[in-house]
Design a protein around this motif. Structure first.
Motif, PDB file in Angstrom:
ATOM      1  N   ILE A   1      -9.248  48.941 127.465  1.00  0.00           N
ATOM      2  CA  ILE A   1     -10.893  49.484 127.183  1.00  0.00           C
ATOM      3  C   ILE A   1     -11.964  49.423 127.770  1.00  0.00           C
ATOM      4  CG2 ILE A   1     -12.734  48.658 125.331  1.00  0.00           C
ATOM      5  CD1 ILE A   1     -10.784  47.520 123.188  1.00  0.00           C
ATOM      6  N   GLN A   2     -12.063  48.420 128.568  1.00  0.00           N
ATOM      7  CA  GLN A   2     -12.637  49.163 129.848  1.00  0.00           C
ATOM      8  C   GLN A   2     -12.628  50.568 130.449  1.00  0.00           C
ATOM      9  OE1 GLN A   2     -12.555  45.984 133.151  1.00  0.00           O
ATOM     10  NE2 GLN A   2     -14.763  45.896 133.516  1.00  0.00           N
ATOM     11  N   SER A   3     -11.560  50.728 130.760  1.00  0.00           N
ATOM     12  CA  SER A   3     -11.019  52.138 131.512  1.00  0.00           C
ATOM     13  C   SER A   3     -11.358  52.872 130.710  1.00  0.00           C
ATOM     14  CB  SER A   3      -9.644  51.838 132.065  1.00  0.00           C
ATOM     15  OG  SER A   3      -9.262  52.902 132.376  1.00  0.00           O
ATOM     16  N   TRP A   4     -11.008  53.002 129.382  1.00  0.00           N
ATOM     17  CA  TRP A   4     -11.369  54.299 128.559  1.00  0.00           C
ATOM     18  C   TRP A   4     -12.821  54.163 128.474  1.00  0.00           C
ATOM     19  CZ3 TRP A   4      -9.653  53.731 122.999  1.00  0.00           C
ATOM     20  CH2 TRP A   4      -9.826  55.277 122.243  1.00  0.00           C
ATOM     21  N   ALA A   5     -13.621  53.740 128.382  1.00  0.00           N
ATOM     22  CA  ALA A   5     -15.211  53.320 128.293  1.00  0.00           C
ATOM     23  C   ALA A   5     -16.293  54.075 129.552  1.00  0.00           C
ATOM     24  CB  ALA A   5     -15.477  51.575 128.157  1.00  0.00           C
ATOM     25  N   LYS A   6     -14.714  53.541 130.521  1.00  0.00           N
ATOM     26  CA  LYS A   6     -15.826  54.609 131.944  1.00  0.00           C
ATOM     27  C   LYS A   6     -15.309  55.702 132.331  1.00  0.00           C
ATOM     28  CE  LYS A   6     -15.104  53.696 137.091  1.00  0.00           C
ATOM     29  NZ  LYS A   6     -14.011  53.399 138.192  1.00  0.00           N
ATOM     30  N   ASP A   7     -14.191  56.064 131.315  1.00  0.00           N
ATOM     31  CA  ASP A   7     -14.136  57.615 131.313  1.00  0.00           C
ATOM     32  C   ASP A   7     -15.142  58.034 130.698  1.00  0.00           C
ATOM     33  OD1 ASP A   7     -11.315  57.362 132.719  1.00  0.00           O
ATOM     34  OD2 ASP A   7      -9.939  56.815 131.120  1.00  0.00           O
ATOM     35  N   GLU A   8     -14.937  57.201 129.763  1.00  0.00           N
ATOM     36  CA  GLU A   8     -16.250  58.468 128.443  1.00  0.00           C
ATOM     37  C   GLU A   8     -17.706  57.892 128.644  1.00  0.00           C
ATOM     38  OE1 GLU A   8     -15.373  60.267 126.104  1.00  0.00           O
ATOM     39  OE2 GLU A   8     -13.277  59.470 126.168  1.00  0.00           O
ATOM     40  N   PHE A   9     -17.865  57.570 129.526  1.00  0.00           N
ATOM     41  CA  PHE A   9     -19.237  57.229 130.204  1.00  0.00           C
ATOM     42  C   PHE A   9     -19.815  55.902 129.665  1.00  0.00           C
ATOM     43  CE2 PHE A   9     -18.331  60.910 132.216  1.00  0.00           C
ATOM     44  CZ  PHE A   9     -17.854  61.183 133.427  1.00  0.00           C
ATOM     45  N   ARG A  10     -19.368  55.444 129.113  1.00  0.00           N
ATOM     46  CA  ARG A  10     -20.301  54.108 128.035  1.00  0.00           C
ATOM     47  C   ARG A  10     -19.878  52.759 128.651  1.00  0.00           C
ATOM     48  NH1 ARG A  10     -16.780  57.159 123.426  1.00  0.00           N
ATOM     49  NH2 ARG A  10     -18.907  58.452 121.998  1.00  0.00           N
ATOM     50  N   SER A  11     -20.382  51.716 128.061  1.00  0.00           N
ATOM     51  CA  SER A  11     -20.434  50.503 128.095  1.00  0.00           C
ATOM     52  C   SER A  11     -19.317  50.112 127.738  1.00  0.00           C
ATOM     53  CB  SER A  11     -21.509  49.917 128.211  1.00  0.00           C
ATOM     54  OG  SER A  11     -21.886  49.614 126.557  1.00  0.00           O
ATOM     55  N   VAL A  12     -18.735  48.824 127.978  1.00  0.00           N
ATOM     56  CA  VAL A  12     -17.500  48.869 127.323  1.00  0.00           C
ATOM     57  C   VAL A  12     -17.618  47.959 125.590  1.00  0.00           C
ATOM     58  CG1 VAL A  12     -15.597  46.203 127.245  1.00  0.00           C
ATOM     59  CG2 VAL A  12     -15.821  47.376 129.370  1.00  0.00           C
ATOM     60  N   ASN A  13     -19.099  47.560 125.480  1.00  0.00           N
ATOM     61  CA  ASN A  13     -19.880  46.955 124.968  1.00  0.00           C
ATOM     62  C   ASN A  13     -20.394  48.359 123.338  1.00  0.00           C
ATOM     63  OD1 ASN A  13     -21.087  45.465 122.773  1.00  0.00           O
ATOM     64  ND2 ASN A  13     -22.555  46.555 122.897  1.00  0.00           N
ATOM     65  N   GLY A  14     -20.106  49.168 124.055  1.00  0.00           N
ATOM     66  CA  GLY A  14     -20.814  50.780 123.271  1.00  0.00           C
ATOM     67  C   GLY A  14     -19.765  51.438 123.004  1.00  0.00           C
ATOM     68  N   HIS A  15     -18.818  51.579 124.077  1.00  0.00           N
ATOM     69  CA  HIS A  15     -17.388  51.807 123.224  1.00  0.00           C
ATOM     70  C   HIS A  15     -16.702  50.842 122.011  1.00  0.00           C
ATOM     71  CE1 HIS A  15     -15.059  55.310 124.387  1.00  0.00           C
ATOM     72  NE2 HIS A  15     -13.623  54.083 124.204  1.00  0.00           N
ATOM     73  N   ILE A  16     -16.290  49.933 122.301  1.00  0.00           N
ATOM     74  CA  ILE A  16     -15.974  49.350 121.089  1.00  0.00           C
ATOM     75  C   ILE A  16     -16.792  49.459 119.902  1.00  0.00           C
ATOM     76  CG2 ILE A  16     -15.216  46.593 119.794  1.00  0.00           C
ATOM     77  CD1 ILE A  16     -14.956  45.411 123.430  1.00  0.00           C
ATOM     78  N   GLU A  17     -18.244  49.550 119.683  1.00  0.00           N
ATOM     79  CA  GLU A  17     -18.660  49.756 118.308  1.00  0.00           C
ATOM     80  C   GLU A  17     -18.125  51.578 118.440  1.00  0.00           C
ATOM     81  OE1 GLU A  17     -23.521  50.098 116.653  1.00  0.00           O
ATOM     82  OE2 GLU A  17     -22.933  48.987 119.305  1.00  0.00           O
ATOM     83  N   PHE A  18     -17.991  52.347 118.948  1.00  0.00           N
ATOM     84  CA  PHE A  18     -17.886  53.965 118.866  1.00  0.00           C
ATOM     85  C   PHE A  18     -16.906  53.761 118.064  1.00  0.00           C
ATOM     86  CE2 PHE A  18     -15.236  57.232 120.854  1.00  0.00           C
ATOM     87  CZ  PHE A  18     -16.001  58.038 119.477  1.00  0.00           C
TER      88      PHE A  18
END
Length: 55
Positions: free
Chosen positions: A19-36
């Motif tokens: 998730i951390q790697s995916w969030a970085k690819d999407e220019f989001r924080s881990v928290n923001g990406h989990i919420e998304f």
């Protein structure tokens, strides 16, 4: 903007890294990406108020 609810989350380290790697690819924080990801899943299920299932 509505106040956000905080809560602890225990997660498998391997899943967190993915998730951390995916969030970085999407220019989001881990928290923001989990919420998304959670918001998208809830929308698809038709459980978000005022939203209908897309299937």
């Amino acid at each position: 903007m509505a106040k956000k609810k905080s809560f602890p989350l225990r997660i498998d380290p391997e899943l967190y890294e993915a998730i951390q790697s995916w969030a970085k690819d999407e220019f989001r924080s881990v928290n923001g990406h989990i919420e998304f990801l959670l918001r998208e899943a809830v929308k698809r299920s038709g459980r978000l108020q005022g939203k209908k299932k897309d299937n």
